[in-house]
Scaffold this active site. Structure first.
Site, PDB file in Angstrom:
ATOM      1  N   ASP A  18     -15.747  -0.966  34.871  1.00  0.00           N
ATOM      2  CA  ASP A  18     -14.155  -0.100  35.491  1.00  0.00           C
ATOM      3  C   ASP A  18     -14.503   0.634  36.101  1.00  0.00           C
ATOM      4  O   ASP A  18     -14.094   0.465  37.054  1.00  0.00           O
ATOM      5  CB  ASP A  18     -13.960   1.114  34.159  1.00  0.00           C
ATOM      6  CG  ASP A  18     -13.005  -0.034  32.856  1.00  0.00           C
ATOM      7  OD1 ASP A  18     -12.277  -0.282  33.347  1.00  0.00           O
ATOM      8  OD2 ASP A  18     -12.974   0.141  31.480  1.00  0.00           O
ATOM      9  N   LEU A  71       8.373   6.784  35.633  1.00  0.00           N
ATOM     10  CA  LEU A  71       9.074   5.992  36.091  1.00  0.00           C
ATOM     11  C   LEU A  71       9.938   4.423  35.670  1.00  0.00           C
ATOM     12  O   LEU A  71       8.554   3.611  34.858  1.00  0.00           O
ATOM     13  CB  LEU A  71       9.224   4.769  37.399  1.00  0.00           C
ATOM     14  CG  LEU A  71      10.186   4.654  37.701  1.00  0.00           C
ATOM     15  CD1 LEU A  71      11.199   5.196  38.623  1.00  0.00           C
ATOM     16  CD2 LEU A  71       9.379   3.630  39.675  1.00  0.00           C
ATOM     17  N   HIS A  75      -4.039   1.621  35.175  1.00  0.00           N
ATOM     18  CA  HIS A  75      -3.684   2.838  33.689  1.00  0.00           C
ATOM     19  C   HIS A  75      -5.341   2.932  33.708  1.00  0.00           C
ATOM     20  O   HIS A  75      -5.953   1.667  33.759  1.00  0.00           O
ATOM     21  CB  HIS A  75      -2.717   2.484  33.092  1.00  0.00           C
ATOM     22  CG  HIS A  75      -3.473   1.123  32.763  1.00  0.00           C
ATOM     23  ND1 HIS A  75      -2.628  -0.116  33.721  1.00  0.00           N
ATOM     24  CD2 HIS A  75      -3.425   0.020  31.682  1.00  0.00           C
ATOM     25  CE1 HIS A  75      -2.802  -1.620  33.429  1.00  0.00           C
ATOM     26  NE2 HIS A  75      -3.356  -0.753  32.215  1.00  0.00           N
ATOM     27  N   VAL A  76      -5.434   3.542  32.364  1.00  0.00           N
ATOM     28  CA  VAL A  76      -6.605   3.450  31.507  1.00  0.00           C
ATOM     29  C   VAL A  76      -8.447   4.233  32.981  1.00  0.00           C
ATOM     30  O   VAL A  76      -7.792   5.170  33.183  1.00  0.00           O
ATOM     31  CB  VAL A  76      -7.348   2.445  31.057  1.00  0.00           C
ATOM     32  CG1 VAL A  76      -9.039   2.497  30.291  1.00  0.00           C
ATOM     33  CG2 VAL A  76      -5.816   1.605  30.410  1.00  0.00           C
ATOM     34  N   GLN A  77      -9.111   2.892  33.178  1.00  0.00           N
ATOM     35  CA  GLN A  77     -10.228   3.309  33.606  1.00  0.00           C
ATOM     36  C   GLN A  77     -10.589   3.031  35.058  1.00  0.00           C
ATOM     37  O   GLN A  77     -10.111   4.027  36.079  1.00  0.00           O
ATOM     38  CB  GLN A  77     -11.617   3.680  32.707  1.00  0.00           C
ATOM     39  CG  GLN A  77     -12.480   4.635  33.723  1.00  0.00           C
ATOM     40  CD  GLN A  77     -13.521   3.856  32.970  1.00  0.00           C
ATOM     41  OE1 GLN A  77     -14.933   4.230  33.563  1.00  0.00           O
ATOM     42  NE2 GLN A  77     -13.264   3.923  31.339  1.00  0.00           N
ATOM     43  N   ALA A  78     -10.719   2.190  35.623  1.00  0.00           N
ATOM     44  CA  ALA A  78     -10.985   1.105  36.992  1.00  0.00           C
ATOM     45  C   ALA A  78     -10.055   0.952  37.855  1.00  0.00           C
ATOM     46  O   ALA A  78     -10.007   1.325  38.394  1.00  0.00           O
ATOM     47  CB  ALA A  78     -10.992  -0.339  36.636  1.00  0.00           C
ATOM     48  N   GLY A 115     -37.615  -3.131  41.470  1.00  0.00           N
ATOM     49  CA  GLY A 115     -37.677  -3.457  42.289  1.00  0.00           C
ATOM     50  C   GLY A 115     -38.347  -3.936  42.560  1.00  0.00           C
ATOM     51  O   GLY A 115     -39.048  -3.769  44.312  1.00  0.00           O
ATOM     52  N   GLY A 116     -39.623  -4.378  41.872  1.00  0.00           N
ATOM     53  CA  GLY A 116     -41.143  -5.062  42.663  1.00  0.00           C
ATOM     54  C   GLY A 116     -41.708  -3.826  42.650  1.00  0.00           C
ATOM     55  O   GLY A 116     -43.187  -4.300  42.660  1.00  0.00           O
ATOM     56  N   ARG A 118       6.353 -10.841  37.406  1.00  0.00           N
ATOM     57  CA  ARG A 118       7.579 -10.507  36.645  1.00  0.00           C
ATOM     58  C   ARG A 118       8.389  -9.690  36.496  1.00  0.00           C
ATOM     59  O   ARG A 118       9.918  -9.191  36.084  1.00  0.00           O
ATOM     60  CB  ARG A 118       7.030 -10.710  34.967  1.00  0.00           C
ATOM     61  CG  ARG A 118       6.559 -11.896  34.696  1.00  0.00           C
ATOM     62  CD  ARG A 118       6.044 -12.250  32.847  1.00  0.00           C
ATOM     63  NE  ARG A 118       4.714 -11.206  32.639  1.00  0.00           N
ATOM     64  CZ  ARG A 118       3.816 -11.331  32.945  1.00  0.00           C
ATOM     65  NH1 ARG A 118       3.558 -12.403  33.210  1.00  0.00           N
ATOM     66  NH2 ARG A 118       2.650 -10.164  32.310  1.00  0.00           N
ATOM     67  N   GLU A 168     -13.872  -2.681  29.647  1.00  0.00           N
ATOM     68  CA  GLU A 168     -15.271  -2.315  30.242  1.00  0.00           C
ATOM     69  C   GLU A 168     -16.949  -2.814  30.025  1.00  0.00           C
ATOM     70  O   GLU A 168     -17.523  -3.740  30.524  1.00  0.00           O
ATOM     71  CB  GLU A 168     -15.272  -0.734  29.822  1.00  0.00           C
ATOM     72  CG  GLU A 168     -17.524  -0.414  30.195  1.00  0.00           C
ATOM     73  CD  GLU A 168     -17.432  -0.292  31.664  1.00  0.00           C
ATOM     74  OE1 GLU A 168     -18.494  -0.356  31.880  1.00  0.00           O
ATOM     75  OE2 GLU A 168     -16.420   0.618  32.286  1.00  0.00           O
ATOM     76  N   VAL A 199     -10.176  -8.741  29.569  1.00  0.00           N
ATOM     77  CA  VAL A 199     -11.547  -7.663  30.016  1.00  0.00           C
ATOM     78  C   VAL A 199     -11.268  -6.331  29.892  1.00  0.00           C
ATOM     79  O   VAL A 199     -10.678  -5.899  30.384  1.00  0.00           O
ATOM     80  CB  VAL A 199     -11.857  -8.258  31.324  1.00  0.00           C
ATOM     81  CG1 VAL A 199     -13.477  -7.119  31.715  1.00  0.00           C
ATOM     82  CG2 VAL A 199     -11.905  -9.847  31.725  1.00  0.00           C
TER      83      VAL A 199
END
Length: 421
Positions: free
Chosen positions: A170, A72, A15-18, A250-251, A104, A141, A139
């Site tokens: 995420d 479900l 659910h949500v984003q990740a 990156g230098g 659970r 984003e 936790v």
């Protein structure tokens, strides 16, 4: 064309984003992704930040394409029985519940692996890694960006830590999980066994600020970070990798330069990022009309330019007063100088190249009354055509999926009466 993951079945309990970002990518690659949702409400993001009253939000639609929806209620015996059947037939199960929720529910990794389907790959996203001191903390984003080192190293030296507009916590974690799943599938091909794959949002963020940990070690060993502007500005570096504003990481020194619209106030995004690439110094001098700097020992080495970077950037910026960012990009590219425009979201949404390449895709949605924009697969294949399909309506495929599991119409009616669907 055959899709890369054709024939792979994914049980999506995210659910949500990740998690949804991960499973959508698997769907792009051709997997049959079955999204399990609570009857009546579904994924909470269906109702988040709605742009059309009573319809699925863009938050939901843009992370749940290429999936089928099964409602479900796993709190009922009938719901748990259906989930068991799905798990027995599936290749992958993905979840991003709070720690301990699957246990659970009665579907611990041990039970799934030892009793239900030893070939199944169970993939999880959590805020912190199992065994971490904070593993039970919630936790989101921006919390992940802070815990993973991104916020502390983003922003300017005289301001607070900043979170990025990119979903480093995420969506980035979801992409890391997708990589882990694909690796586990290859290992299963060799061993015949599934395994548990886990990604912590903190870890995924930290992986993307790898160069900042590089800089932390350099700072501790040498006390110097020459590509940061602190030396030129006379600002102490401190004990931890500092915030460097728009300095290149990156230098190769770089900075954000104003173009015409930013100079005259008509376009707040009219900027380019201009890089002082060391091995392009000769061409940079040619382009900006400073041929005398090519051999000048005060300018012709990185070390010599360290305390003059802002002077150089200010001079280059003065040449862009009458150019917009796209003209400035072409102007720099003619001399092979790394430079690019700051593209706004509106520009990206209507970019013809991105539309042509199916990176930005228009998708029809029957319930929203028209089309919405989404981002297609950022990964392109030479022998697979990635089709982006719309997000499913809540429970749209419930009967279809149950019939594939062997349930009759009478069975489905009975299960529905038991409030399991």
């Amino acid at each position: 064309m055959t899709k890369p993951l054709a024939g792979i079945k994914v049980v999506d309990m995210t659910h949500v984003q990740a998690g949804p970002a991960c499973t959508q990518m698997l769907g792009f690659f051709g997997a049959d992704v079955i999204k399990i949702e609570m009857p009546g409400s579904g994924d909470v993001t269906r109702a988040w930040l709605r742009d059309i009253d009573g319809k699925d939000s863009l938050y939901f639609t843009m992370f749940n394409g290429n999936k089928r929806s099964l409602t479900l209620n796993t709190k009922t015996p009938e719901g748990r029985e259906i989930l068991e059947k799905l798990i027995k037939e599936a290749d992958v199960l993905v979840e991003n519940f709070a720690p301990g929720a699957m246990n659970r529910m009665g579907f611990s990794w041990e039970r799934i692996h030892n009793e239900l389907n030893p070939r199944l790959i169970m993939a999880s996203v959590k805020g912190y890694a199992e065994g971490h001191a904070n593993e039970n903390y919630k936790v989101f984003e921006n919390v992940a960006q802070c815990s993973g080192g991104a916020a502390a190293t983003t922003g300017f030296w005289d301001g607070p830590p900043l979170v990025s507009g990119a979903a480093l916590g995420d969506s980035n974690s979801g992409m890391h999980l997708c990589i882990g799943i694909l690796a586990a599938m290859q290992q299963r091909h060799n061993t015949g066994k599934g395994q548990k794959v886990a990604v912590a949002m903190q870890d995924a963020c930290l992986n993307l600020v790898r160069i900042k940990l590089r800089d932390q070690q350099r700072l501790e060993l040498t006390g110097r970070l020459d590509e940061y502007p602190h030396g030129e500005l006379g600002i102490p570096l401190g004990e931890s990798t500092p915030r460097g504003g728009n300095a290149g990481g990156g230098g190769q020194p770089g900075w954000m330069l104003k173009c015409k619209g930013a100079h005259n106030g008509t376009d707040p995004d009219d900027y380019v990022y201009f890089t002082l690439q060391a091995n392009a110094w000769h061409k940079i001098c040619e382009r900006i009309g400073k041929m005398e700097w090519i051999d000048d020992p005060e300018y012709n080495t990185f070390e010599a330019r360290r305390d003059k970077q802002f002077k150089i950037f200010e001079y280059v910026e003065s040449l862009l007063v009458d150019m917009d960012k796209h003209q400035a990009t072409v102007w720099a590219a003619e001399f092979d100088i790394p430079c690019g425009p700051v593209n706004s979201m509106k520009e990206l949404a209507y970019d013809p190249s991105l539309r042509k390449l199916k990176t930005i895709v228009e998708v029809d949605h029957p319930d929203r009354g028209g089309k919405y924009l989404t981002i297609g697969s950022p990964i392109k294949f030479s022998d697979a055509d990635i089709e982006v399909t719309r997000s499913p309506l809540l429970g749209e495929h419930t009967d279809e999926i149950l019939k594939e599991l062997g349930y009759s119409d009478a069975d489905i009616n009975r299960i529905r009466e038991a409030k399991a669907l």
